[in-house]
Design an enzyme around this catalytic site. Structure first.
Site, short mmCIF file in Angstrom:
data_model
loop_
_atom_site.label_atom_id
_atom_site.label_comp_id
_atom_site.label_asym_id
_atom_site.label_seq_id
_atom_site.Cartn_x
_atom_site.Cartn_y
_atom_site.Cartn_z
N CYS A 160 -23.07 23.74 73.88
CA CYS A 160 -22.44 23.58 72.58
C CYS A 160 -23.48 23.23 71.51
O CYS A 160 -24.34 24.04 71.21
CB CYS A 160 -21.32 22.54 72.68
SG CYS A 160 -20.15 22.58 71.30
N HIS A 161 -23.43 22.03 70.91
CA HIS A 161 -24.46 21.61 69.95
C HIS A 161 -25.67 21.01 70.66
O HIS A 161 -26.68 20.71 70.00
CB HIS A 161 -23.89 20.59 68.97
CG HIS A 161 -22.95 21.18 67.96
ND1 HIS A 161 -21.58 21.22 68.15
CD2 HIS A 161 -23.18 21.76 66.75
CE1 HIS A 161 -21.00 21.78 67.10
NE2 HIS A 161 -21.94 22.13 66.24
N GLU A 189 -20.29 31.36 63.47
CA GLU A 189 -18.88 31.68 63.31
C GLU A 189 -18.00 30.49 63.70
O GLU A 189 -17.06 30.12 62.98
CB GLU A 189 -18.54 32.90 64.16
CG GLU A 189 -17.11 33.40 64.02
CD GLU A 189 -16.88 34.66 64.83
OE1 GLU A 189 -16.76 35.73 64.22
OE2 GLU A 189 -16.82 34.57 66.08
#
Length: 378
Positions: A160-161, A189
Site C-alpha cells: 500500500c503506502h 488513481e
C-alpha cells in the site's frame, strides 16, 4: 457513497551484489528465519488528527508470518507504542491479532529503527497507511536498515503506502533500489479517490516518486489486489494485496506457505476476479450459496468506485458487472444510481431511465440521483 472503501475494500546503501547468497548469512536454516515489520509512528486518535498505519495490513501479515514459523519483531521510527488508524476489531484476523499477547506487546513497545541491526533479519516488511507517507521516507535509519537487509541477500517487502519507505533507498553505486525493478503501491488513481484528507500534505505522490526513480510501475484496477515480485523485492498495491505480499515473503524465504482458508475480504476479491475472468455464473452461484463467506457490500462499493474512475466502455462494463453481482444483497439506493449511470454511459438510455426513476420515486432528494438526472437530461 458514505462508506469509505479503503476501510471495507476498508496501503540499499550497502550495494546490489549479484554474488550474495539468497538468504542472509545469519540464517543457518529456515527455522531461524526472522522478519522485521515496520510501521509508522505518526498515528494519533485512530487517524483522526494524524494518520497512522493500517492494522489490517499488519494483522494479516503477522498471522501469516507466524503461521509459517517465522520469528517477528516490530519497529517504528520513534519506537514505543504505535497507533493504528480506525479498524474493525471484530474482523477475524484483527481479533486473532488482538488475542496474541506477543503481537500486542510488540505494538505497545516497538523497537526504534535506529536501534535494530540489518544482520539480525532475513526480511523486512513495511506496513502501509497514510502515516507511512510522512515519517518513513524521512527516516535515515530505516533507509540504511532496508539497504542493509537487501545487500546481505534478504527480502524487502512493502504494501500500500509502505513502498514510500523504499523511495530514497540507494545502492552503493548510487542507484535507487527501485530503479528498473517491478514495483507497485497505492496508485495515483486510488489516492485521488481515497486520499483527499491527507494527500495534499505528502512530500510526494507515491506512484510519481517511484516512477521518477526508474521503477517499472504495475497496477491493477482500483482497489483490486496486485503483487509485484522482482527477485527479493516484493510490493503490494493496496490493503487487499497484503496476503499476497505476505505469502510471497514466505516463499522468498524458502518455504511453502501453509494452506489456510482465505479471510472474508480475501475470498471476496477472489470472487470478483472470477467474475471478471468470465466465470460470472459460478461467481453468482457461489455468493448465493454462502453469502456469509463473502462481503457483498465490499463488492458493491468496489464496482461503484471503479465506475467513478472508468475511462472507457470496457471499464464501465466491468464496474457494472461487479455492481450487478452485489445488487441482490445490497439495497442501498446509491448502488442503484451507480448501475443506472453505467447503463447510461454504455448507451442504454431506457434501462438507465427506468432504474433512475425507481430511485427518485423512493428517494426524491437523494443527491446522487438528482445529480445523475441532471446529467442525463430530459
Amino acid at each position: 457513497m458514505n462508506v469509505p472503501l479503503i476501510r471495507l475494500l476498508c496501503c540499499a546503501a550497502l550495494g546490489l551484489l549479484l554474488c550474495v547468497p539468497s538468504m542472509p548469512s545469519r540464517a543457518a536454516g529456515p527455522d531461524r528465519s526472522k522478519v522485521l515489520i515496520v510501521v509508522s509512528s505518526e498515528g494519533r486518535d485512530q487517524g483522526k488528527t494524524r494518520p497512522g498505519f493500517e492494522m489490517d495490513e499488519f494483522s494479516q501479515a503477522w498471522l501469516i508470518f507466524r503461521g509459517n514459523g517465522l520469528s517477528v519483531d516490530v519497529a517504528s521510527p520513534a519506537g514505543g507504542r504505535v497507533e493504528a488508524d480506525r479498524y474493525d476489531a471484530k474482523e477475524p484476523f484483527n481479533a486473532a491479532l488482538l488475542a496474541d499477547a506477543d503481537a500486542v506487546a510488540k505494538l505497545a513497545d516497538t523497537r526504534r529503527t535506529d536501534a535494530v541491526r540489518a544482520q539480525d533479519y532475513d526480511a523486512v516488511y513495511v506496513v502501509g497507511g497514510k502515516g507511512a507517507m510522512f515519517d518513513l521516507p524521512a527516516d535515515a535509519a530505516l533507509r540504511t536498515l532496508i539497504a542493509g537487509i537487501h545487500a546481505q541477500g534478504g527480502v524487502v517487502a512493502a504494501v500500500c503506502h509502505g513502498p514510500a519507505a523504499l523511495v530514497d533507498v540507494m545502492l552503493a553505486d548510487g542507484r535507487p533500489l527501485v530503479a528498473g525493478r517491478r514495483i507497485t503501491g497505492f496508485t495515483n488513481e486510488e489516492e485521488s479517490v481515497f486520499g483527499k484528507k491527507w494527500a495534499k500534505q505528502f512530500r510526494f505522490q507515491l506512484e510519481d516518486a517511484l516512477r521518477a526513480r526508474g521503477a517499472r510501475w504495475e497496477e491493477a484496477p482500483l482497489m483490486m489486489p496486485r503483487v509485484a515480485v522482482d527477485g527479493r523485492l516484493i510490493t503490494g498495491q493496496n490493503p487487499y494485496s497484503t496476503t499476497g505480499v505476505a505469502d510471497a515473503v514466505v516463499r522468498a524465504l524458502g518455504r511453502t506457505p501453509v494452506a489456510r482458508a482465505p479471510w472474508r475480504d480475501e475470498a471476496t476479491m477472489q470472487l470478483v476476479q472470477r467474475l471478471l475472468d468470465g466465470d460470472g455464473e459460478a461467481a453468482r452461484k457461489a455468493l448465493s450459496a454462502d453469502t456469509d463467506r463473502y462481503h457483498p457490500q465490499l463488492i458493491g462499493l468496489l464496482g461503484y468506485y471503479q465506475l467513478q474512475v472508468a475511462q472507457d466502455d470496457a471499464a464501465v462494463r466491468d464496474s457494472l458487472r461487479i455492481m450487478d453481482l452485489a445488487k441482490p444483497y445490497m439495497p442501498e439506493p446509491q448502488l442503484e444510481v451507480g448501475i443506472a449511470e453505467a447503463h447510461w454511459r454504455l448507451g442504454d438510455q431506457a434501462q438507465a431511465q427506468r432504474r433512475l426513476a425507481g430511485v427518485l420515486e423512493s428517494h426524491p432528494t437523494l443527491e446522487e440521483a438528482v445529480a445523475l438526472k441532471q446529467r442525463m437530461g430530459p
